[in-house]
Design a protein around this motif. Sequence first.
Motif, mmCIF file in Angstrom:
data_model
loop_
_atom_site.group_PDB
_atom_site.id
_atom_site.type_symbol
_atom_site.label_atom_id
_atom_site.label_comp_id
_atom_site.label_asym_id
_atom_site.label_seq_id
_atom_site.Cartn_x
_atom_site.Cartn_y
_atom_site.Cartn_z
ATOM 1 N N ASN A 97 0.702 -1.022 0.284
ATOM 2 C CA ASN A 97 -0.275 0.066 0.237
ATOM 3 C C ASN A 97 0.695 1.059 -0.451
ATOM 4 O O ASN A 97 0.694 2.090 0.677
ATOM 5 C CB ASN A 97 -0.686 -0.254 1.229
ATOM 6 N N LEU A 98 2.323 1.282 -0.351
ATOM 7 C CA LEU A 98 3.273 2.438 -0.024
ATOM 8 C C LEU A 98 2.624 2.896 -1.211
ATOM 9 O O LEU A 98 3.325 4.093 -0.899
ATOM 10 C CB LEU A 98 4.201 2.133 -0.510
ATOM 11 N N GLN A 99 2.225 2.944 -2.493
ATOM 12 C CA GLN A 99 1.830 3.577 -3.587
ATOM 13 C C GLN A 99 0.936 5.048 -2.825
ATOM 14 O O GLN A 99 1.337 6.349 -3.045
ATOM 15 C CB GLN A 99 1.651 3.173 -4.563
ATOM 16 N N GLU A 100 -0.502 4.510 -2.385
ATOM 17 C CA GLU A 100 -1.051 5.188 -1.376
ATOM 18 C C GLU A 100 -0.815 5.641 -0.253
ATOM 19 O O GLU A 100 -1.164 7.196 0.252
ATOM 20 C CB GLU A 100 -2.280 4.331 -1.526
ATOM 21 N N MET A 101 0.438 5.253 0.262
ATOM 22 C CA MET A 101 0.707 6.017 1.467
ATOM 23 C C MET A 101 2.060 7.110 1.445
ATOM 24 O O MET A 101 1.606 8.181 1.608
ATOM 25 C CB MET A 101 0.928 5.265 2.419
ATOM 26 N N ASP A 102 2.165 7.544 -0.032
ATOM 27 C CA ASP A 102 3.002 7.996 -0.682
ATOM 28 C C ASP A 102 3.003 9.891 0.138
ATOM 29 O O ASP A 102 3.948 10.704 0.112
ATOM 30 C CB ASP A 102 3.581 7.940 -2.014
ATOM 31 N N LYS A 103 2.087 10.254 -0.317
ATOM 32 C CA LYS A 103 1.635 11.282 -0.222
ATOM 33 C C LYS A 103 1.559 11.736 1.632
ATOM 34 O O LYS A 103 1.844 13.253 1.758
ATOM 35 C CB LYS A 103 -0.456 12.066 -0.326
ATOM 36 N N PHE A 104 1.734 11.027 2.397
ATOM 37 C CA PHE A 104 2.030 11.164 4.017
ATOM 38 C C PHE A 104 3.344 11.245 4.143
ATOM 39 O O PHE A 104 3.315 11.270 5.375
ATOM 40 C CB PHE A 104 0.526 10.560 4.326
ATOM 41 N N LEU A 105 4.156 11.037 3.370
ATOM 42 C CA LEU A 105 5.350 11.143 3.628
ATOM 43 C C LEU A 105 6.002 11.763 3.186
ATOM 44 O O LEU A 105 5.781 11.727 2.327
ATOM 45 C CB LEU A 105 6.341 9.861 3.428
ATOM 46 N N GLY A 106 7.099 12.491 3.898
ATOM 47 C CA GLY A 106 7.977 13.617 3.827
ATOM 48 C C GLY A 106 9.850 12.611 2.895
ATOM 49 O O GLY A 106 9.700 11.846 3.454
ATOM 50 N N PRO A 107 10.364 13.464 2.137
ATOM 51 C CA PRO A 107 11.157 13.322 1.003
ATOM 52 C C PRO A 107 12.493 13.056 2.444
ATOM 53 O O PRO A 107 12.760 14.513 3.244
ATOM 54 C CB PRO A 107 11.524 14.244 0.572
ATOM 55 N N TYR A 108 13.343 12.636 2.490
ATOM 56 C CA TYR A 108 14.516 12.990 3.500
ATOM 57 C C TYR A 108 14.956 13.703 2.788
ATOM 58 O O TYR A 108 15.197 14.342 1.411
ATOM 59 C CB TYR A 108 15.584 11.284 2.916
ATOM 60 N N PRO A 109 15.544 14.831 4.396
ATOM 61 C CA PRO A 109 16.697 16.463 3.319
ATOM 62 C C PRO A 109 17.573 15.882 2.989
ATOM 63 O O PRO A 109 18.480 15.624 3.932
ATOM 64 C CB PRO A 109 15.660 17.037 4.405
ATOM 65 N N TYR A 110 17.839 15.588 1.472
ATOM 66 C CA TYR A 110 19.319 15.639 0.604
ATOM 67 C C TYR A 110 20.578 16.490 0.960
ATOM 68 O O TYR A 110 21.474 16.320 1.234
ATOM 69 C CB TYR A 110 18.835 15.053 -0.820
ATOM 70 N N ASP A 111 19.968 17.809 1.083
ATOM 71 C CA ASP A 111 20.741 18.608 1.696
ATOM 72 C C ASP A 111 21.851 18.709 2.912
ATOM 73 O O ASP A 111 22.633 18.834 2.517
ATOM 74 C CB ASP A 111 20.329 20.037 1.457
ATOM 75 N N THR A 112 21.332 18.182 3.215
ATOM 76 C CA THR A 112 21.745 17.696 4.888
ATOM 77 C C THR A 112 22.734 16.129 4.744
ATOM 78 O O THR A 112 23.912 16.196 6.122
ATOM 79 C CB THR A 112 21.256 17.987 6.100
ATOM 80 N N LEU A 113 22.996 15.401 3.343
ATOM 81 C CA LEU A 113 23.219 13.897 3.545
ATOM 82 C C LEU A 113 24.632 14.071 3.674
ATOM 83 O O LEU A 113 25.551 13.200 4.326
ATOM 84 C CB LEU A 113 23.002 13.003 2.785
ATOM 85 N N LYS A 114 25.836 14.918 3.264
ATOM 86 C CA LYS A 114 26.584 15.163 3.367
ATOM 87 C C LYS A 114 27.359 15.321 5.006
ATOM 88 O O LYS A 114 28.492 15.046 4.483
ATOM 89 C CB LYS A 114 27.586 16.204 2.493
ATOM 90 N N LYS A 115 26.531 15.823 5.292
ATOM 91 C CA LYS A 115 26.984 16.705 6.857
ATOM 92 C C LYS A 115 27.105 15.384 7.221
ATOM 93 O O LYS A 115 27.849 15.026 8.384
ATOM 94 C CB LYS A 115 26.307 17.633 6.988
ATOM 95 N N TRP A 116 25.827 14.928 7.547
ATOM 96 C CA TRP A 116 26.100 13.475 8.191
ATOM 97 C C TRP A 116 26.779 12.269 8.299
ATOM 98 O O TRP A 116 27.482 11.560 9.185
ATOM 99 C CB TRP A 116 24.042 12.708 7.557
ATOM 100 N N ILE A 117 26.914 12.041 6.595
ATOM 101 C CA ILE A 117 27.739 10.959 6.486
ATOM 102 C C ILE A 117 28.902 11.591 7.447
ATOM 103 O O ILE A 117 30.417 10.286 8.308
ATOM 104 C CB ILE A 117 27.855 10.782 5.016
ATOM 105 N N SER A 118 29.853 13.138 6.911
ATOM 106 C CA SER A 118 30.743 13.007 7.542
ATOM 107 C C SER A 118 31.288 13.004 9.218
ATOM 108 O O SER A 118 32.292 13.232 9.682
ATOM 109 C CB SER A 118 31.114 14.996 7.186
ATOM 110 N N LEU A 119 30.069 13.072 10.142
ATOM 111 C CA LEU A 119 29.647 12.892 11.397
ATOM 112 C C LEU A 119 29.609 11.346 12.062
ATOM 113 O O LEU A 119 29.524 10.939 12.721
ATOM 114 C CB LEU A 119 28.394 13.708 12.041
ATOM 115 N N THR A 120 29.362 10.338 11.308
ATOM 116 C CA THR A 120 28.425 9.199 11.209
ATOM 117 C C THR A 120 29.674 7.934 10.403
ATOM 118 O O THR A 120 28.846 6.534 10.318
ATOM 119 C CB THR A 120 27.240 8.855 11.229
#
Length: 408
Positions: free
Chosen positions: A114-137
């Motif tokens: 049912n994930l396709q119907e659930m899609d509109k209730f899910l927020g996308p991961y904030p990719y712009d901070t991924l680089k910083k997150w990787i550098s810390l973890t």
Amino acid sequence: MMEVQMDQDLANRLFFEGATVVILNVPEGTEFGIDYNTWQVGPKFRGVKMIPPGIHFLHYSSVDKSNTKESGPRTGFFLNLQQRDLRLLRWDQAKEEVDLTPAPDNETEAMKANLQEMDKFLGPYPYDTLKKWISLTNFINELAIQRLQPESGQICAFSEVLPVLPGKYTKDRVEQNLPRYDTECKSYAEGLARLPKMQLKAGTEIRFTEIPKQMYPEGATPEEVTRHSMDLSYALETVINKQYASNPQDVLGHQNSSLFCFYSPLPLTFIDGTFPGELQFAFICFLIGNVYEAFEHWKKLLNLLCRSEAAIVKHQALFSNLISILYHQLSEIPADFFVDIVSQDNFLTNTLQVFFSYTCSPAVDRTLRKKAERFKAHLTKKFKWDFEAEPEDCAPVVVELPEGALLG
């Protein structure tokens, strides 16, 4: 949750290959976050989609139902997500927390369908901070999470404590020779003495590596006590042998590679492990989880590493990784953060000053020596820290000798 702009090709890859975390029944207004980002959830919130595979820290603060501007202490948990992974969780209304109990397989499979119907209730991961997150973890892996995360799975800013001995009823206090609650205190000290002794609730504490209180071996001579109190290599080797003997690569550190299938901001020069990972784990628990005890443990680990002169020569890869870790961590903290309010001493400059005095030794590998020099120059330029003054460790050191030790 705010919309995140990203490359369309990357968005398509994350849509089909990224992980999804569904959290049902989260109250509107709850402060919710993943990694470096936090939002107040709306009425349609059901979770986060398009999450790059790898280690992530989800965190939340419940809100006062009568005043949604008032939020409680932050609580969080680490997840190691795989490609196309789906985690189905629920909000526990009674405990006001996310229930980490795994959902039954049939419910998870139904949600996937049912994930396709659930899609509109899910927020996308904030990719712009991924680089910083990787550098810390990038050194935190599944092994580190399993070993360090509390048995409850929840990392709380304020740990739950319980009395060591029962004292709720009068009979309990009589058995412990304590006065009644309504007995007047005659002094401040007496009042403190009456307070119950508290301990952390079992299963809620972060299981950090224990740092030895005694920095020298049993039966050490006064000369050896002094030497091991200045050079903490013996204590560091004790920790390494006790905690990581089963896997020597855990000491060096091995970079968590699962996130790099989508983004690789760092050169792949490390290998995966839990000793550098514990330093990063403690830092994230403090920086994002607001756990003060994690900050204290981070300082203890750093002090142990930076004051281990002989170990710097023996474990050069470990200390090369340490420099890389600190480079990214110190970019997230104000320059005056480590200054003691009372003494005005800076813990970090004092500790790194000793470290840099050790890394300039000819016995240290040239590559590590040059890397330490560049890091020192970077800190001097960015924070205006002075590392040229004589380190405090060059001053006479007074150490407490073990009982029965004789001066020769």
